[in-house]
Motif scaffolding. Structure first.
Motif, PDB file in Angstrom:
ATOM      1  N   GLY A   1     -78.437 -17.606  -4.353  1.00 27.38           N
ATOM      2  CA  GLY A   1     -79.707 -17.956  -4.956  1.00 27.38           C
ATOM      3  C   GLY A   1     -79.662 -19.285  -5.679  1.00 27.38           C
ATOM      4  O   GLY A   1     -79.132 -20.268  -5.158  1.00 27.38           O
TER       5      GLY A   1
ATOM      6  N   ASN B   1     -79.619 -13.258  -3.220  1.00 25.35           N
ATOM      7  CA  ASN B   1     -80.659 -12.541  -2.501  1.00 25.35           C
ATOM      8  C   ASN B   1     -80.026 -11.548  -1.535  1.00 25.35           C
ATOM      9  O   ASN B   1     -79.246 -11.936  -0.665  1.00 25.35           O
ATOM     10  CB  ASN B   1     -81.545 -13.529  -1.740  1.00 25.35           C
ATOM     11  CG  ASN B   1     -82.186 -14.537  -2.669  1.00 25.35           C
ATOM     12  OD1 ASN B   1     -83.051 -14.193  -3.466  1.00 25.35           O
ATOM     13  ND2 ASN B   1     -81.745 -15.793  -2.606  1.00 25.35           N
TER      14      ASN B   1
ATOM     15  N   ALA C   1     -83.084  -8.925  -5.375  1.00 22.95           N
ATOM     16  CA  ALA C   1     -82.169  -9.855  -6.039  1.00 22.95           C
ATOM     17  C   ALA C   1     -81.044  -9.142  -6.763  1.00 22.95           C
ATOM     18  O   ALA C   1     -81.282  -8.188  -7.523  1.00 22.95           O
ATOM     19  CB  ALA C   1     -82.951 -10.721  -7.021  1.00 22.95           C
TER      20      ALA C   1
ATOM     21  N   TYR D   1     -89.194 -18.049  -7.390  1.00 26.11           N
ATOM     22  CA  TYR D   1     -88.804 -17.373  -6.159  1.00 26.11           C
ATOM     23  C   TYR D   1     -89.907 -17.448  -5.107  1.00 26.11           C
ATOM     24  O   TYR D   1     -91.081 -17.627  -5.419  1.00 26.11           O
ATOM     25  CB  TYR D   1     -88.443 -15.919  -6.443  1.00 26.11           C
ATOM     26  CG  TYR D   1     -89.553 -15.074  -7.052  1.00 26.11           C
ATOM     27  CD1 TYR D   1     -90.375 -14.289  -6.256  1.00 26.11           C
ATOM     28  CD2 TYR D   1     -89.771 -15.055  -8.428  1.00 26.11           C
ATOM     29  CE1 TYR D   1     -91.383 -13.505  -6.805  1.00 26.11           C
ATOM     30  CE2 TYR D   1     -90.768 -14.280  -8.997  1.00 26.11           C
ATOM     31  CZ  TYR D   1     -91.578 -13.514  -8.181  1.00 26.11           C
ATOM     32  OH  TYR D   1     -92.588 -12.743  -8.730  1.00 26.11           O
TER      33      TYR D   1
END
Length: 385
Positions: free
Chosen positions: A270, A285, A306, A361
């Motif tokens: 991420g 992720n 996540a 995100y």
């Protein structure tokens, strides 16, 4: 290193460990090394959505293109002076399906982390330059951005020529004019990487004087990267990187997918990792498997949620702890509709701004969302179904 007091988390939110076959049922207190929980600000999301009015003269086709008409998603984030900036991926309508349009990177700014003003034209995109063989016609995708102590911004992104995705790097002093440096593994001794798909780079950062900045470990820059297992790489100059190899001379993997867990199909890095007094925290992720037998039955097949993993601060290859359940998962309508209807929260941007953590995100590969963690107000992770 300054002690990042914002990471000393006292929240007593509980996480439930799955009782699927092969695992025991238990309840535990959220480990004190984790970041969050993150809360979605009410009435704010999505913060960036497609815009058919933005027009750009594409240097490759010579035509006016509505460059962010179809989708806007997968953002990176960084602070410059007193402003928070988001660098986000935008797709036009030329093509059908994820990855078959052209992606460019747009820039948006905010003075509260929640409401943004967008630049009319993209700031990083395919052009008739040294990188066109890697970036055209698919474009530039999925930026993860950070800043050095001297104010140099560095972005790692996917160069997509619709043949092989590769990690590319670019630098800037103002976030608007970027110098492309090409594939990060172009000079690597591990030559196979240039012909092998690779993406998702999370460079190591730390909180210093209330600023999240790029840092070194053992005298070198460090990054985690990859989507099929988390791998590592080092650099002397931020531009040229060498992957970490195992004792057989192949790419080392520090964590891998786990059958029956939320990350049973993918473990994709991420936003920039964070060096703390507890260790190195990597947000990643996790994709739930598309096959029921392999997936975590509590989550929709194929959904992206996540996770967090803790590495040793002196040995970034050594895993100390890892969450068994996601701390953020698709719950809102805008996270479960768009290009990816199975549901997606895809983390790429993390910024420390005005004493809070802002997490940016992609929502279902279609829009941009934000969640905020205020260290002064303990809050739980997303509930597990």
């Amino acid at each position: 290193m300054n002690k990042p007091k914002s990471l000393i988390i006292t929240a007593a939110a509980t996480i439930l460990v799955s009782c699927q076959e092969g695992r025991q049922t238990q309840t535990s207190i959220t480990p004190d090394w984790t970041l969050g929980g993150f809360q979605r600000p009410e009435g704010v999301n999505p913060i960036i959505s497609p815009d058919s009015n933005s027009v750009f003269l594409d240097p490759m086709s010579g035509k006016q293109v509505r460059w962010e008409e179809n989708d806007t998603f997968n953002p990176g984030a960084v602070v410059k002076d007193d402003t928070l900036f988001v660098l986000y991926r935008a797709e036009d309508k030329f093509g059908i399906g994820i990855g078959f349009r052209t992606s460019r990177l747009g820039l948006a700014s905010s003075t509260d982390g929640l409401h943004f003003e967008r630049s009319e034209e993209p700031v990083l995109y395919p052009a008739d330059d040294s990188e066109k063989q890697y970036e055209w016609p698919g474009g530039v995708e999925d930026p993860r951005i950070a800043v050095t102590e001297d104010g140099t911004f560095v972005v790692f992104y996917t160069q997509w020529n619709r043949d092989t995705p590769r990690l590319g790097v670019a630098t800037s002093k103002d976030l608007r004019t970027w110098e492309k440096h090409g594939p990060i593994f172009a000079k690597s001794k591990y030559t196979k990487l240039m012909e092998t798909s690779h993406k998702s780079a999370s460079i190591l950062t730390t909180l210093k004087n209330d600023k999240l900045v790029v840092t070194k470990i053992n005298g070198k820059y460090w990054m985690y990267w990859g989507e099929h297992g988390v791998k590592g790489a080092t650099s002397e100059n931020l531009i040229d990187w060498e992957p970490v190899l195992d004792d057989k001379g192949e790419l080392a993997k520090f964590i891998e997918t786990r059958p029956g867990y939320f990350d049973s199909a993918l473990t994709e890095c991420g936003p920039p990792a964070i060096l703390t007094d507890k260790g190195i925290v990597l947000l990643y992720n996790g994709k739930n498997h598309d096959e029921k037998e392999q997936a975590d039955s509590r989550f929709t097949l194929g959904t992206y949620s996540a996770g967090q993993v803790l590495f040793d601060k002196n040995d970034p290859t050594k895993v100390l702890d890892r969450l068994d359940t996601p701390f953020l998962r698709p719950m809102e309508d805008f996270e479960k509709s768009g290009q990816y209807v199975d549901g997606t929260v895809f983390l790429q941007g993390l910024a420390y701004y005005k004493s809070k953590w802002f997490l940016y995100y992609g929502c279902a590969d279609s829009k941009v969302g934000v969640a905020v963690y205020d260290p002064a107000k303990a809050s739980p992770f997303d509930p597990i179904p």
